[in-house]
Design a protein around this motif. Structure first.
Motif, PDB file in Angstrom:
ATOM      1  N   LEU A 192       0.808  -1.222   0.000  1.00  7.67           N
ATOM      2  CA  LEU A 192       0.000   0.000   0.000  1.00  7.67           C
ATOM      3  C   LEU A 192       0.842   1.274   0.000  1.00  7.67           C
ATOM      4  N   LYS A 193       2.030   1.232   0.580  1.00  4.40           N
ATOM      5  CA  LYS A 193       2.801   2.467   0.766  1.00  4.40           C
ATOM      6  C   LYS A 193       3.022   3.240  -0.526  1.00  4.40           C
ATOM      7  N   PRO A 194       3.556   2.638  -1.603  1.00  5.79           N
ATOM      8  CA  PRO A 194       3.736   3.417  -2.836  1.00  5.79           C
ATOM      9  C   PRO A 194       2.416   3.833  -3.473  1.00  5.79           C
ATOM     10  N   LEU A 195       1.368   3.040  -3.253  1.00  4.38           N
ATOM     11  CA  LEU A 195       0.065   3.393  -3.818  1.00  4.38           C
ATOM     12  C   LEU A 195      -0.521   4.606  -3.098  1.00  4.38           C
ATOM     13  N   ARG A 222       4.919 -11.964  -7.355  1.00  5.84           N
ATOM     14  CA  ARG A 222       3.709 -12.180  -8.153  1.00  5.84           C
ATOM     15  C   ARG A 222       2.469 -11.689  -7.419  1.00  5.84           C
ATOM     16  N   LEU A 223       2.391 -11.963  -6.133  1.00  9.38           N
ATOM     17  CA  LEU A 223       1.222 -11.526  -5.370  1.00  9.38           C
ATOM     18  C   LEU A 223       1.203 -10.007  -5.213  1.00  9.38           C
ATOM     19  N   ARG A 224       2.386  -9.386  -5.163  1.00  4.89           N
ATOM     20  CA  ARG A 224       2.413  -7.918  -5.111  1.00  4.89           C
ATOM     21  C   ARG A 224       1.858  -7.341  -6.420  1.00  4.89           C
ATOM     22  N   GLN A 225       2.171  -8.001  -7.548  1.00  5.68           N
ATOM     23  CA  GLN A 225       1.567  -7.610  -8.816  1.00  5.68           C
ATOM     24  C   GLN A 225       0.055  -7.677  -8.731  1.00  5.68           C
ATOM     25  N   LEU A 226      -0.404  -8.783  -8.182  1.00  4.68           N
ATOM     26  CA  LEU A 226      -1.847  -9.011  -8.083  1.00  4.68           C
ATOM     27  C   LEU A 226      -2.520  -7.903  -7.279  1.00  4.68           C
ATOM     28  N   PHE A 227      -2.051  -7.705  -6.039  1.00  2.00           N
ATOM     29  CA  PHE A 227      -2.721  -6.749  -5.159  1.00  2.00           C
ATOM     30  C   PHE A 227      -2.503  -5.309  -5.603  1.00  2.00           C
ATOM     31  N   THR A 228      -1.338  -5.015  -6.191  1.00  2.29           N
ATOM     32  CA  THR A 228      -1.113  -3.663  -6.703  1.00  2.29           C
ATOM     33  C   THR A 228      -2.116  -3.329  -7.795  1.00  2.29           C
ATOM     34  N   ASN A 229      -2.335  -4.267  -8.715  1.00  2.00           N
ATOM     35  CA  ASN A 229      -3.279  -4.020  -9.805  1.00  2.00           C
ATOM     36  C   ASN A 229      -4.708  -3.889  -9.300  1.00  2.00           C
ATOM     37  N   ILE A 230      -5.099  -4.743  -8.363  1.00  2.00           N
ATOM     38  CA  ILE A 230      -6.475  -4.697  -7.853  1.00  2.00           C
ATOM     39  C   ILE A 230      -6.714  -3.426  -7.045  1.00  2.00           C
ATOM     40  N   ILE A 231      -5.779  -3.083  -6.161  1.00  2.00           N
ATOM     41  CA  ILE A 231      -5.956  -1.883  -5.331  1.00  2.00           C
ATOM     42  C   ILE A 231      -5.868  -0.623  -6.184  1.00  2.00           C
ATOM     43  N   SER A 232      -4.935  -0.593  -7.140  1.00  2.00           N
ATOM     44  CA  SER A 232      -4.836   0.563  -8.040  1.00  2.00           C
ATOM     45  C   SER A 232      -6.126   0.746  -8.821  1.00  2.00           C
ATOM     46  N   ASN A 233      -6.704  -0.370  -9.241  1.00  2.00           N
ATOM     47  CA  ASN A 233      -7.971  -0.300  -9.965  1.00  2.00           C
ATOM     48  C   ASN A 233      -9.069   0.286  -9.082  1.00  2.00           C
ATOM     49  N   SER A 291     -10.666   4.324 -18.584  1.00  2.00           N
ATOM     50  CA  SER A 291      -9.752   4.569 -17.479  1.00  2.00           C
ATOM     51  C   SER A 291      -8.410   5.118 -17.942  1.00  2.00           C
ATOM     52  N   GLY A 292      -8.033   4.850 -19.198  1.00  2.00           N
ATOM     53  CA  GLY A 292      -6.757   5.328 -19.699  1.00  2.00           C
ATOM     54  C   GLY A 292      -5.597   4.417 -19.404  1.00  2.00           C
ATOM     55  N   GLY A 293      -5.841   3.265 -18.767  1.00  2.00           N
ATOM     56  CA  GLY A 293      -4.770   2.324 -18.499  1.00  2.00           C
ATOM     57  C   GLY A 293      -4.493   1.448 -19.705  1.00  2.00           C
ATOM     58  N   THR A 294      -3.706   0.386 -19.450  1.00  2.00           N
ATOM     59  CA  THR A 294      -3.352  -0.507 -20.547  1.00  2.00           C
ATOM     60  C   THR A 294      -4.425  -1.546 -20.812  1.00  2.00           C
ATOM     61  N   GLY A 295      -5.320  -1.771 -19.867  1.00  2.00           N
ATOM     62  CA  GLY A 295      -6.315  -2.821 -20.034  1.00  2.00           C
ATOM     63  C   GLY A 295      -5.742  -4.201 -19.768  1.00  2.00           C
ATOM     64  N   LEU A 296      -4.564  -4.263 -19.113  1.00  2.00           N
ATOM     65  CA  LEU A 296      -3.915  -5.543 -18.827  1.00  2.00           C
ATOM     66  C   LEU A 296      -3.861  -5.865 -17.340  1.00  2.00           C
ATOM     67  N   GLY A 297      -4.066  -4.859 -16.490  1.00  2.00           N
ATOM     68  CA  GLY A 297      -3.857  -5.032 -15.057  1.00  2.00           C
ATOM     69  C   GLY A 297      -4.679  -6.145 -14.444  1.00  2.00           C
ATOM     70  N   LEU A 298      -5.990  -6.163 -14.690  1.00  2.00           N
ATOM     71  CA  LEU A 298      -6.856  -7.173 -14.087  1.00  2.00           C
ATOM     72  C   LEU A 298      -6.598  -8.548 -14.678  1.00  2.00           C
ATOM     73  N   SER A 299      -6.273  -8.589 -15.962  1.00  2.00           N
ATOM     74  CA  SER A 299      -5.957  -9.874 -16.594  1.00  2.00           C
ATOM     75  C   SER A 299      -4.716 -10.499 -15.970  1.00  2.00           C
ATOM     76  N   ILE A 300      -3.703  -9.681 -15.741  1.00  2.00           N
ATOM     77  CA  ILE A 300      -2.462 -10.176 -15.132  1.00  2.00           C
ATOM     78  C   ILE A 300      -2.696 -10.526 -13.659  1.00  2.00           C
ATOM     79  N   ALA A 301      -3.553  -9.778 -12.986  1.00  2.00           N
ATOM     80  CA  ALA A 301      -3.877 -10.091 -11.593  1.00  2.00           C
ATOM     81  C   ALA A 301      -4.540 -11.471 -11.501  1.00  2.00           C
ATOM     82  N   ARG A 302      -5.468 -11.747 -12.405  1.00  2.00           N
ATOM     83  CA  ARG A 302      -6.117 -13.068 -12.399  1.00  2.00           C
ATOM     84  C   ARG A 302      -5.103 -14.170 -12.693  1.00  2.00           C
TER      85      ARG A 302
END
Length: 349
Positions: A192-195, A222-233, A291-302
């Protein structure tokens, strides 16, 4: 009408034989010789068989024409299944149409991917080029603010390249995991800190609720990728000043760690809950705006969740959009998990 092609063919043979027998009997009764009656009977029997068989194999001819059209790149063709097509040919027709639909979707995804990647790469590259040209021509000074703008664009390019690399690993099924046990509360706090720093100015009230002593086995990167993408979303799709809740617990029924990330107010329509996990599908930050993102965050999180034998889904919650992440508390042994080499071998096979 019938549920088996064998029954339909058997009935066709019985009808043809019966018609041939009756016709031969009638012709012989009328006094015609066998040399005339037999050829006429055979011609009629063959005609009946041809007409009925032509109707039976009509879907096969359609599938042949559709397959030729698909080979030329037209994935919109479909085979008519008919009202009572419950036999093997009807089932084959429906399977063919399902395959054609999947191929059409895959082709559309490929086209969209090329367009999206080209757009996502062009935007920061164009911005970088313009900034550097202005610096080189002396139009602007190399002030900290201008250099920070260049750095932000390079970060955006770096993030996109990292997303694409993860996408390629996802396609190849090649991903190694560094499994270790760690404390969930400390892990989420570090994530959460950088977010929170990046979210400064939006005044989101981020609340973390994790039971003391809760631990899990997994790959932290890998899990940091997951939670970073979900929380950022969640932060991206929350109005300024609203609350974002992150709560974790253990489900005693299946010994999984269940984490819910809830952003207040906004909801995700039922029809979009599965689509948002597709690659290059972008969410909406407002009416008619992406949203202006890449459209990949949630896919990679899953993908990261599935690597750990877990899952992500959107669940009903009156408080707002609720992403539920379920991860096994104890990772399966390496003997039960396909290695990267195994995955690559399966891909080649």
């Amino acid at each position: 009408m019938f549920y088996s092609l064998k029954i339909e063919l058997s009935i066709l043979i019985v009808i043809s034989t019966a018609v041939a027998f009756v016709m031969a009997w009638v012709l012989l009764k009328l006094g015609l010789s066998g040399w005339i009656a037999m050829p006429l009977t055979l011609i009629v029997a063959l005609g009946i068989t041809y007409l009925f068989a032509r109707g039976l194999i009509a879907p096969l001819r359609e599938m042949r024409d559709a397959a030729e059209a698909m080979a030329d790149g037209d994935y919109t063709v479909r085979v008519k299944t008919g009202r009572n097509s419950n036999d093997e040919i009807g089932q084959l027709s429906r399977s063919f149409n399902e395959m054609a639909e999947e191929l059409q979707h895959a082709d559309q995804m490929r086209t969209d991917m090329v367009a999206n990647v080209s757009h996502e790469l062009r935007t920061p590259v164009s911005a970088l080029q313009a900034m550097l040209e202005n610096l080189a021509d002396g139009v602007v000074e190399p002030t900290p603010a201008n250099l920070e703008g260049i750095l932000n664009q390079t970060h955006r390019l770096s993030d996109l390249i990292a997303f694409l690399l993860d996408l390629s690993r996802m396609e190849a099924g090649a991903a190694s995991l560094n499994i270790e046990r760690f404390d969930v509360a400390e892990f989420l706090d570090d994530t959460l800190k950088p977010l929170e720093i990046a979210d400064a100015g939006h005044a989101h009230d981020i609340t973390l609720q994790v039971p003391e002593g809760l631990s899990i086995e997994g790959d932290q990167d890998r899990l940091r990728q997951l939670f970073t993408n979900i929380i950022s979303n969640a932060l991206k799709h929350s109005a300024d000043g609203t609350a974002v809740l992150i709560e974790a617990r253990v489900d005693p029924d299946d010994h999984t760690v269940v984490t819910n990330v809830v952003n207040s107010g906004s909801q995700i329509p039922y029809a979009s809950r599965s689509d948002i996990f597709r690659r290059f599908v972008k969410g909406k930050t407002g009416p008619g705006t992406e949203s202006g993102g890449t459209g990949l965050g949630l896919s990679i999180a899953r993908w990261a969740a599935q690597l750990h034998g877990g899952s992500i889904r959107v669940v009903d919650d009156p408080r707002g959009a609720n992403f539920e992440i379920r991860l096994p508390q104890h990772h399966v042994s390496d003997d039960d998990t396909p290695t990267s080499e195994d995955n690559r071998a399966e891909s080649r096979a």
